[in-house]
Design a protein around this motif. Structure first.
Motif, short mmCIF file in Angstrom:
data_model
loop_
_atom_site.label_atom_id
_atom_site.label_comp_id
_atom_site.label_asym_id
_atom_site.label_seq_id
_atom_site.Cartn_x
_atom_site.Cartn_y
_atom_site.Cartn_z
N ARG A 64 0.83 -1.20 0.00
CA ARG A 64 0.00 0.00 0.00
C ARG A 64 0.87 1.25 0.00
O ARG A 64 0.64 2.19 -0.77
N ALA A 65 1.90 1.28 0.84
CA ALA A 65 2.78 2.44 0.93
C ALA A 65 3.52 2.66 -0.40
O ALA A 65 3.63 3.80 -0.87
N LEU A 66 4.03 1.60 -0.99
CA LEU A 66 4.73 1.72 -2.27
C LEU A 66 3.79 2.20 -3.37
O LEU A 66 4.16 3.02 -4.21
N ARG A 67 2.56 1.72 -3.36
CA ARG A 67 1.57 2.16 -4.35
C ARG A 67 1.30 3.65 -4.21
O ARG A 67 1.24 4.38 -5.19
N SER A 72 2.05 9.03 -6.27
CA SER A 72 2.47 10.41 -6.02
C SER A 72 3.57 10.82 -6.99
O SER A 72 3.55 11.93 -7.54
N ALA A 73 4.53 9.94 -7.22
CA ALA A 73 5.63 10.26 -8.15
C ALA A 73 5.10 10.43 -9.57
O ALA A 73 5.52 11.35 -10.29
N VAL A 74 4.17 9.59 -9.99
CA VAL A 74 3.60 9.70 -11.34
C VAL A 74 2.84 11.02 -11.47
O VAL A 74 2.93 11.70 -12.49
N GLU A 75 2.10 11.40 -10.44
CA GLU A 75 1.38 12.67 -10.47
C GLU A 75 2.35 13.85 -10.60
O GLU A 75 2.11 14.78 -11.36
N ARG A 76 3.45 13.81 -9.84
CA ARG A 76 4.45 14.90 -9.94
C ARG A 76 5.06 14.95 -11.33
O ARG A 76 5.22 16.03 -11.91
N LEU A 77 5.40 13.79 -11.89
CA LEU A 77 5.95 13.76 -13.24
C LEU A 77 4.95 14.30 -14.26
O LEU A 77 5.31 15.04 -15.18
#
Length: 87
Positions: A64-67, A72-77
């Protein structure tokens, strides 16, 4: 016609033979139905089951934490790419 099929559909099978065959089938089904609950019952708990369950819970939490971090990283990118396109 295969032999078993020929025997099942012979016209000369007597009523008594048919009744005996049906009775045998009913008894076989009854035996299977009696064994079914035992076959479907959960396996008895073993000493390591609790530790394994706890490991799976920790693994689910890590997943869950990794997801969340990945999302979050995909949204920032995506925001960075959108901003670069806008310039």
């Amino acid at each position: 016609m295969p032999r078993a099929t020929a025997v099942l559909f012979r016209g000369d099978m007597s009523d008594d033979t048919l009744l005996l065959a049906i009775g045998r089938l009913e008894r076989a089904v009854h035996r299977l139905e009696e064994r079914l609950p035992a076959a479907l019952a959960p396996a008895p708990a073993r000493p390591g089951d609790q530790a394994l369950h706890e490991r799976y819970e920790r693994l689910e939490e890590r997943h869950r934490a990794l997801r969340e971090r990945t999302s979050s990283a995909v949204e920032r990118l995506t925001r960075l790419l959108d901003a670069a396109k806008a310039d």
